[in-house]
Design an enzyme around this catalytic site. Sequence first.
Site, mmCIF file in Angstrom:
data_model
loop_
_atom_site.group_PDB
_atom_site.id
_atom_site.type_symbol
_atom_site.label_atom_id
_atom_site.label_comp_id
_atom_site.label_asym_id
_atom_site.label_seq_id
_atom_site.Cartn_x
_atom_site.Cartn_y
_atom_site.Cartn_z
ATOM 1 N N GLN A 1 -15.016 1.838 7.413
ATOM 2 C CA GLN A 1 -14.185 1.626 8.621
ATOM 3 C C GLN A 1 -14.855 2.212 9.857
ATOM 4 O OE1 GLN A 1 -13.003 2.697 5.699
ATOM 5 N NE2 GLN A 1 -10.913 2.032 5.319
ATOM 6 N N ASP B 1 -2.074 9.012 7.498
ATOM 7 C CA ASP B 1 -1.256 8.006 6.806
ATOM 8 C C ASP B 1 0.120 8.545 6.449
ATOM 9 O OD1 ASP B 1 -4.007 6.729 6.468
ATOM 10 O OD2 ASP B 1 -2.597 5.227 5.715
ATOM 11 N N ARG C 1 0.874 -1.180 0.000
ATOM 12 C CA ARG C 1 0.000 0.000 0.000
ATOM 13 C C ARG C 1 0.909 1.227 0.000
ATOM 14 N NH1 ARG C 1 -5.087 0.304 3.765
ATOM 15 N NH2 ARG C 1 -5.853 1.571 2.039
ATOM 16 N N ASN D 1 -4.889 11.379 4.789
ATOM 17 C CA ASN D 1 -5.665 10.450 5.640
ATOM 18 C C ASN D 1 -6.824 9.947 4.796
ATOM 19 O OD1 ASN D 1 -6.106 9.151 8.228
ATOM 20 N ND2 ASN D 1 -7.917 10.447 8.423
HETATM 21 O O1 MRU Z 1 -7.490 2.441 4.199
HETATM 22 P P1 MRU Z 1 -7.214 2.376 5.664
HETATM 23 O O2 MRU Z 1 -8.324 1.790 6.463
HETATM 24 O O3 MRU Z 1 -5.872 1.730 5.952
HETATM 25 O O4 MRU Z 1 -7.074 3.904 6.117
HETATM 26 C C1 MRU Z 1 -6.753 4.172 7.450
HETATM 27 C C2 MRU Z 1 -6.733 5.615 7.773
HETATM 28 O O5 MRU Z 1 -6.909 6.463 6.946
HETATM 29 C C3 MRU Z 1 -6.367 5.964 9.192
HETATM 30 O O6 MRU Z 1 -7.001 7.150 9.589
HETATM 31 C C4 MRU Z 1 -4.848 6.153 9.288
HETATM 32 O O7 MRU Z 1 -4.162 5.065 8.728
HETATM 33 C C5 MRU Z 1 -4.403 6.345 10.691
HETATM 34 S S1 MRU Z 1 -4.570 4.892 11.657
HETATM 35 C C6 MRU Z 1 -4.011 5.228 13.214
#
Ligand code: MRU
Length: 327
Positions: free
Chosen positions: A176, A217, A77, A227
């Site tokens: 999520q 992120d 990713r 994010n």
């Molecule tokens: O696609 P995801 O579910 O991995 O995205 C996660 C997010 O955007 C979170 O807000 C980020 O990774 C911070 S997690 C502490």
Amino acid sequence: MSFRTLWFEDGALHLLDQRRLPARVEIVKARSAAEVAKAIREMVIRGAPAIGCAAAYGLALSADDFDDAREVLLAARPTAVNVRWALERLAKVTPRTFGALKAEADKVLEEDLAACRAIGRFGADLVPDGKGILTHCNAGGLATSGYGTALGVVRAAVASGKKCAVFADETRPWLQGARLTAWELLQDGIPVTLLPDVAAASLLDSGRIGCVVVGADRIARNGDTANKIGTYPLALAAHAAGVPFFVAAPTSTLDPRAATGADIPIEERAAAEVTHLAGQRVAAEGVEVFNPAFDVTPARYISAIVTERGVARPPYTETLTITGALR
Ligand code: MRU
């Protein structure tokens, strides 16, 4: 915490399968870098710090094939910089044996948990008492080694006795918020109200929300923050309503090589995440899809960035360096 997100046992990385929550609690076991990378790509595990920890164990599991393992994990990713950060940390370990790399991965995991708790302590002070906290996606124990970043702030604020109702955006398209944030807060006995993403601006306007807290992120040197998609419109709505907007993230999420948000790669995911709901097609056949997994919130809409080293306020180019968050 009433659940474990990832742990190493009997020669395998154990992952709580986040594709199945909240309907089923199932564990996926990964025994090589390729298996860990597949789990990351397919969202068995997700959230920037959690996939950084998983990548570290993945590299240890394929210590004999270090360079290829590193590449496959790095490509899993692209937006969360924690993966690169963890892999670069393991690359400094000598000798590059399973034992030595696994010991470093254990440290990455333990330090992430400590960072989340420190973020919680710093962040709790920022949370207004007696008002709602709005969050997006899942930046909780499920997205870290435990406790969480944005949800770490929520947990610490609640534990300190603050009365703050928690509101969670459902977070289209992967849900999520609905599936993970709601599940993990309710597991810990913290009440939470779910809202469709499109209701966030009205809620912010209603005066019921004291602050927005989200994870990250990747944070650029100037504070621009990538994010989950939908974070940027949330920041705009918070700005319009005069509600403080906080980003909570460990320093492993800061990217010293990104000067601004323009340097952050944004992952685009499969069209089916948008065209289908629970495996059923809902979009018209043949339609084109735009499905970025993340957006970049410009630093000017971010009231503070909370790391385990303290709270940075604008101008971030100076303050992230001063707090030692960026070195
Ligand atoms: O696609 P995801 O579910 O991995 O995205 C996660 C997010 O955007 C979170 O807000 C980020 O990774 C911070 S997690 C502490």
